[in-house]
Scaffold this motif. Structure first.
Motif, short mmCIF file in Angstrom:
data_model
loop_
_atom_site.label_atom_id
_atom_site.label_comp_id
_atom_site.label_asym_id
_atom_site.label_seq_id
_atom_site.Cartn_x
_atom_site.Cartn_y
_atom_site.Cartn_z
N ARG A 52 0.84 -1.20 0.00
CA ARG A 52 0.00 0.00 0.00
C ARG A 52 0.87 1.25 0.00
N ARG A 54 3.82 1.43 -1.28
CA ARG A 54 4.39 1.49 -2.63
C ARG A 54 3.43 2.17 -3.60
N ARG A 55 2.14 1.87 -3.49
CA ARG A 55 1.16 2.52 -4.37
C ARG A 55 1.06 4.01 -4.08
N TRP A 56 1.11 4.39 -2.78
CA TRP A 56 1.08 5.81 -2.44
C TRP A 56 2.29 6.55 -3.01
N CYS A 57 3.43 5.85 -3.13
CA CYS A 57 4.66 6.46 -3.65
C CYS A 57 4.79 6.33 -5.16
N ASN A 58 3.70 5.94 -5.83
CA ASN A 58 3.72 5.79 -7.29
C ASN A 58 4.80 4.82 -7.76
N ASN A 59 4.90 3.69 -7.03
CA ASN A 59 5.81 2.60 -7.37
C ASN A 59 7.28 3.01 -7.36
N LYS A 60 7.63 3.99 -6.57
CA LYS A 60 9.04 4.33 -6.36
C LYS A 60 9.59 3.40 -5.28
N ASP A 61 10.29 2.36 -5.71
CA ASP A 61 10.64 1.25 -4.83
C ASP A 61 11.52 1.69 -3.65
N ALA A 64 9.51 3.90 -1.17
CA ALA A 64 8.51 3.08 -0.48
C ALA A 64 9.16 2.14 0.51
#
Length: 354
Positions: A52, A54-61, A64
């Motif tokens: 979740r 990761r999704r908030w961070c726009n998939n910035k691994d 996140a």
């Protein structure tokens, strides 16, 4: 054409080299196996939260993973620091209370006097402490003086545990950042060796692992909350601290009596005999029995694992791997159970087709 001997040597040499490389790598990684195992358990249990984030961070691994690791580190370290602070406050009050108890022990309740053997023994101890109040304190001080080296080793062990916790946090970051890629590559490699059925095996193993981890954690959480309520009703000075201690010890089968037994003893030292007996009854009749009801219920709701298998896994894992074995032991046995069931199911399908 190459001879058969040359072909065999070309096959054996790479496997021997690979085996030697794996052995060397195992020797290098061996000191970090416990932190890796803890990081794996924590990452698996908190993976939905990490996804979740990761999704908030726009998939910035990387971002996140950093946020998920920081959140989990705060969740681990802040309660630990708070518990240590409360424990040192309680210990500061415990020794004077112990001295006062030994100098003037409360009378043995009538309900306990009538118990065979126990009532007579309690009355003898009360008479002994009343006649010689300084004797027990002297014995306690001599014991501390004789075990100074053991206490130093304990302090050193706590320092090593703190270092391992820091390693766990560092490893967690990389698990959160690269976990998806690691699992994808693991599936690909296993498929080359085992075949297409490996996906069914991994799915069964993942479901079983989730059942064991969540079943153990949820049961311990409920036992800690229920015990904490009992401590609060009994008037214990630190019900939250003892509730958290109960939750931690609840991870070990039959470990909760250490927590509610100590809570009742503390109340007894403070002169609250009735409250102490109430805590002991509450712990024995309710808190300890929740483990026998909730753990099989939570685990069987996700995967039909025999409770005896989980019990052997917890106790055997604790003996084999230490504290992390509380999770590693039941996970290993449960994964073996899941793979075995999947394998027999595929054999039944093949037999039915033939």
């Amino acid at each position: 054409m190459l001879s058969a001997k040359t072909k065999i040597s070309r096959r054996i040499v790479p496997w021997l080299a690979l085996g030697g490389l794996i052995a060397l790598a195992s020797m290098v990684v061996a000191p970090f196996l416990a932190p890796i195992a803890w990081a794996g358990v924590l990452a698996y249990a908190s993976w939905p939260v990490a996804e979740r984030i990761r999704r908030w961070c726009n998939n910035k691994d990387t971002l996140a993973a950093f946020l998920a690791t920081a959140l989990l580190a705060l969740t681990l370290f802040l309660p630990l620091i708070w518990l240590v602070w409360l424990a040192q406050l309680e210990l500061g009050h415990l020794f004077p209370a112990l001295q006062a108890f030994l100098a003037n022990p409360p009378p043995v309740p009538e309900t306990l006097r009538s118990l065979p053997w126990l009532g007579e023994w309690l009355m003898q101890q009360q008479a002994h402490f009343t006649a010689n109040p300084n004797g027990a304190s002297l014995v306690f001080k001599n014991w501390l003086a004789a075990h100074t080296a053991d206490l130093s080793m304990l302090a050193g062990g706590l320092g090593k545990s703190l270092a391992k916790m820091i390693f766990v946090v560092v490893i967690l970051f990389f698990f959160f950042r690269d976990g998806t890629r690691i699992v994808r590559e693991l599936r690909h490699v296993l498929e080359r060796f085992i075949g297409a059925h490996v996906h069914d095996y991994l799915h069964a193993a993942g479901t079983t692992t989730r059942a064991v981890v969540y079943g153990i954690l949820l049961t311990a959480l409920v036992q800690g909350v229920v015990a904490g309520l009992g401590y609060w009703v009994a008037g214990l000075s630190s019900p939250v601290m003892f509730g958290v201690l109960t939750m931690i010890l609840a991870l070990i089968p039959f470990g909760t009596p250490l927590a509610w037994g100590a809570a009742g003893l503390l109340l007894l030292l403070q002169g609250e005999t009735g409250a102490a007996i109430g805590v002991w009854i509450w712990g024995a009749a309710i808190v300890s029995q929740l483990d026998n009801v909730l753990r099989p219920l939570f685990i069987s709701s996700i995967s039909p694992i025999p409770f005896l298998l989980v019990l052997f896994g917890v106790l055997g894992g604790l003996l084999a791997f230490g504290l992390v074995g509380l999770f590693i032991g039941p996970i290993v046995l449960s994964v073996v159970w899941a793979v075995w069931r999947e394998w027999t199911a595929h054999l039944d399908e093949v037999t039915a087709v033939n």
